[in-house]
Design an enzyme around this catalytic site. Structure first.
Site, mmCIF file in Angstrom:
data_model
loop_
_atom_site.group_PDB
_atom_site.id
_atom_site.type_symbol
_atom_site.label_atom_id
_atom_site.label_comp_id
_atom_site.label_asym_id
_atom_site.label_seq_id
_atom_site.Cartn_x
_atom_site.Cartn_y
_atom_site.Cartn_z
ATOM 1 N N TYR A 72 61.845 39.734 90.407
ATOM 2 C CA TYR A 72 61.441 40.926 89.648
ATOM 3 C C TYR A 72 62.231 42.167 90.029
ATOM 4 O O TYR A 72 62.442 43.050 89.185
ATOM 5 C CB TYR A 72 59.936 41.174 89.803
ATOM 6 C CG TYR A 72 59.465 41.672 91.139
ATOM 7 C CD1 TYR A 72 59.311 43.032 91.390
ATOM 8 C CD2 TYR A 72 59.139 40.777 92.163
ATOM 9 C CE1 TYR A 72 58.851 43.496 92.615
ATOM 10 C CE2 TYR A 72 58.676 41.236 93.389
ATOM 11 C CZ TYR A 72 58.533 42.589 93.609
ATOM 12 O OH TYR A 72 58.089 43.044 94.824
ATOM 13 N N ASP A 122 55.204 37.828 88.326
ATOM 14 C CA ASP A 122 56.364 38.610 88.770
ATOM 15 C C ASP A 122 57.667 38.087 88.164
ATOM 16 O O ASP A 122 58.628 38.830 88.006
ATOM 17 C CB ASP A 122 56.510 38.556 90.297
ATOM 18 C CG ASP A 122 55.446 39.350 91.034
ATOM 19 O OD1 ASP A 122 54.770 40.174 90.400
ATOM 20 O OD2 ASP A 122 55.285 39.130 92.251
ATOM 21 N N HIS A 166 47.404 36.972 88.572
ATOM 22 C CA HIS A 166 48.678 37.462 89.102
ATOM 23 C C HIS A 166 49.617 36.302 89.452
ATOM 24 O O HIS A 166 50.801 36.333 89.150
ATOM 25 C CB HIS A 166 48.439 38.348 90.324
ATOM 26 C CG HIS A 166 49.646 39.131 90.726
ATOM 27 N ND1 HIS A 166 50.171 40.133 89.936
ATOM 28 C CD2 HIS A 166 50.454 39.048 91.812
ATOM 29 C CE1 HIS A 166 51.245 40.633 90.522
ATOM 30 N NE2 HIS A 166 51.438 39.996 91.657
ATOM 31 N N LYS A 167 49.071 35.292 90.096
ATOM 32 C CA LYS A 167 49.811 34.059 90.423
ATOM 33 C C LYS A 167 48.800 32.918 90.488
ATOM 34 O O LYS A 167 47.600 33.143 90.656
ATOM 35 C CB LYS A 167 50.498 34.148 91.798
ATOM 36 C CG LYS A 167 51.538 35.220 91.965
ATOM 37 C CD LYS A 167 52.150 35.155 93.372
ATOM 38 C CE LYS A 167 53.079 36.342 93.602
ATOM 39 N NZ LYS A 167 53.698 36.332 94.940
ATOM 40 N N TYR A 170 46.652 33.078 93.435
ATOM 41 C CA TYR A 170 45.690 34.178 93.496
ATOM 42 C C TYR A 170 44.712 34.060 92.320
ATOM 43 O O TYR A 170 44.750 34.854 91.375
ATOM 44 C CB TYR A 170 46.407 35.535 93.462
ATOM 45 C CG TYR A 170 47.337 35.775 94.622
ATOM 46 C CD1 TYR A 170 46.956 35.463 95.927
ATOM 47 C CD2 TYR A 170 48.604 36.327 94.429
ATOM 48 C CE1 TYR A 170 47.820 35.685 96.997
ATOM 49 C CE2 TYR A 170 49.465 36.558 95.495
ATOM 50 C CZ TYR A 170 49.065 36.227 96.774
ATOM 51 O OH TYR A 170 49.919 36.443 97.825
ATOM 52 N N ASP A 177 50.389 45.655 89.585
ATOM 53 C CA ASP A 177 51.801 45.261 89.514
ATOM 54 C C ASP A 177 52.060 44.340 88.315
ATOM 55 O O ASP A 177 53.081 44.421 87.638
ATOM 56 C CB ASP A 177 52.239 44.482 90.766
ATOM 57 C CG ASP A 177 51.638 44.939 92.067
ATOM 58 O OD1 ASP A 177 50.578 45.592 92.049
ATOM 59 O OD2 ASP A 177 52.202 44.617 93.116
ATOM 60 N N ARG A 247 52.437 52.895 94.585
ATOM 61 C CA ARG A 247 53.361 52.039 93.818
ATOM 62 C C ARG A 247 52.609 51.193 92.787
ATOM 63 O O ARG A 247 53.107 50.989 91.677
ATOM 64 C CB ARG A 247 54.204 51.141 94.725
ATOM 65 C CG ARG A 247 55.174 50.308 93.893
ATOM 66 C CD ARG A 247 56.453 49.966 94.593
ATOM 67 N NE ARG A 247 56.337 48.872 95.497
ATOM 68 C CZ ARG A 247 56.844 48.850 96.731
ATOM 69 N NH1 ARG A 247 57.465 49.912 97.223
ATOM 70 N NH2 ARG A 247 56.728 47.794 97.491
ATOM 71 N N GLY A 250 52.068 53.279 89.993
ATOM 72 C CA GLY A 250 53.366 53.483 89.343
ATOM 73 C C GLY A 250 53.722 52.336 88.415
ATOM 74 O O GLY A 250 54.175 52.543 87.281
ATOM 75 N N TRP A 251 53.507 51.093 88.893
ATOM 76 C CA TRP A 251 53.752 49.931 88.029
ATOM 77 C C TRP A 251 52.922 50.056 86.746
ATOM 78 O O TRP A 251 53.386 49.745 85.651
ATOM 79 C CB TRP A 251 53.343 48.639 88.735
ATOM 80 C CG TRP A 251 54.178 48.144 89.873
ATOM 81 C CD1 TRP A 251 53.751 47.855 91.144
ATOM 82 C CD2 TRP A 251 55.585 47.799 89.862
ATOM 83 N NE1 TRP A 251 54.789 47.372 91.916
ATOM 84 C CE2 TRP A 251 55.913 47.324 91.154
ATOM 85 C CE3 TRP A 251 56.586 47.847 88.880
ATOM 86 C CZ2 TRP A 251 57.202 46.907 91.498
ATOM 87 C CZ3 TRP A 251 57.870 47.427 89.223
ATOM 88 C CH2 TRP A 251 58.162 46.969 90.520
#
Length: 406
Positions: A72, A122, A166-167, A170, A177, A247, A250-251
């Site tokens: 990513y 990602d 997310h994955k 997870y 993110d 962050r 921010g994502w």
């Protein structure tokens, strides 16, 4: 005899040409970075891009990678290069981007190092680089690679509410993110190849995280949300992680401004997404430090260990500037973004001897759960390693510089 002599001559000539080609190729690869001149009068976007090219002659080397890998961070930074090329058509920029893609995308459309069955969101974001290259070359391998990433999204496990995990490792977790990792590609793909059929599903991802991860007191969004509420880091009532990480926020706002590029104004979800952007941006702006920057743990100010962090600050500068430029956010957010950019360039940038620039105070990585276990505590975030010119900071820095024309 004459024929033999001719054959020997041709063979030796061919060998000489081959040696000349390979040696000149090696020379050009070796000397190219040294040949890059970074003018002190160049715009910040070009300064950063040329610095990265000089430090990392091949784009896969970004983030100090030893060999090509689909990741990513490369997608983030090289998207910045694509946007930069639109403003400054330096031919070195698209060559650098295509070099990364061609080191990984195979003739059959498979992608080296990419494993679909990990369902790691990602890994989707670098697919954004494929649209322009496919449009330019019309080579089928790039289309097939995009279709492979689209297949991942079709099969991506979801929370009971419909949000992408997310994955695979997870389960039932959405992280801020992930909105940037999956949704801009998803939106662009469905608009380009599916007549926008799945834009509602793109919006659904924002709806879920907005509904479940927003703090009613500050308006900020927590880094992660566990729908099952089973993770040790998750609040037993809300499922949210304990802290606000700049962050991650921010994502989220970058994801919103980029996804809105593909939502027609008349689409029923357009107004909703603009609303989310306004709510999140107004909440984030309240925590801007007088330096123009934001702290690693957003709402904890100068509490011991906290620090003014480069990646989140760059991401906010980009999202606020683009949001204002596009008319999604009030004009005052352009001023907030300029103040942030001033903070980055005066407080966190070092100019190197060769004219290159180094952006300091960037958190290298942070997450939740996993091994070793990451508990999402304040102490966890402030103790994670920092890295100069970390790509999660340099990519958004380029994008912010472009939006602000700095």
């Amino acid at each position: 005899m004459e024929n033999n002599r001719k054959l020997k001559y041709l063979a030796s000539a061919a060998m000489a040409c081959f040696m000349l080609f390979t040696s000149s190729k090696a020379i050009s690869q070796e000397t190219a970075p040294k040949d890059i001149v970074i003018s002190k009068n160049a715009k910040w976007s070009d300064k950063m891009a040329l610095t990265l090219m000089k430090r990392h002659p091949e784009a896969y080397m970004i983030d100090d990678s030893k060999g090509p890998k689909w990741d990513y961070v490369h997608g983030l930074v090289l998207h910045g290069f694509e946007e930069l090329y639109k403003k400054n058509p330096d031919p070195r920029y698209p060559i650098y981007v295509k070099g990364y893609v061609d080191a990984l995308v195979q003739n059959d459309g498979t992608i080296k190092s990419y494993e679909l069955d990990k369902y790691n969101i990602d890994m989707v974001v670098s697919g954004r680089l494929l649209f322009n290259i496919y449009e330019t070359t019309k080579e089928e391998k790039y289309l097939k690679a995009m279709q492979l990433l689209r297949k991942q999204l079709s099969e991506q496990p979801r929370t009971p509410e419909g949000g992408f995990w997310h994955k695979n490792i997870y389960p039932n977790q959405m992280w801020l993110d992930g909105l940037y990792m999956g949704e801009p590609f998803y939106a662009q793909y469905t608009v380009t190849f599916e007549n926008g059929k799945y834009l509602d599903d793109v919006a659904k991802q924002f709806e879920e995280i907005q509904l479940h991860a927003t703090d009613s007191k500050t308006g900020l969004l927590y880094h992660g949300w566990d729908s099952s509420k089973k993770m040790p880091w998750a609040n037993k009532e809300t499922g949210n992680s304990p802290n606000f990480w700049s962050r991650a926020l921010g994502w989220y706002v970058m994801a919103l401004v980029d996804v809105l590029d593909y939502f027609p104004k008349e689409h029923p979800k357009h107004k909703e997404l603009v609303g989310y952007l306004n709510n999140a941006s107004a909440s984030i702006a309240k925590f801007q430090d007088k330096s123009g920057l934001w702290y690693q743990v957003t709402d904890k100010g100068n509490k011991e260990g906290n620090y003014l962090e480069a990646s989140g600050s760059s991401m906010f500068a980009y999202a606020f500037a683009k949001g204002a430029n596009k008319g999604y956010l009030p004009a005052k957010f352009k001023k907030i973004a300029n103040k942030a950019f001033d903070g980055l360039t005066t407080k966190l940038i070092k100019v190197d001897a060769d004219g290159g620039i180094t952006l300091t105070q960037a958190c290298q990585v942070a997450g939740l759960g996993g091994t070793p276990y990451r508990d999402g505590s304040y102490e966890y975030y402030v103790k994670e390693k920092k890295k100069d010119n970390d790509p999660k900071a340099t990519g958004p820095f380029i994008l912010a510089a472009l939006e602000l024309n700095r």
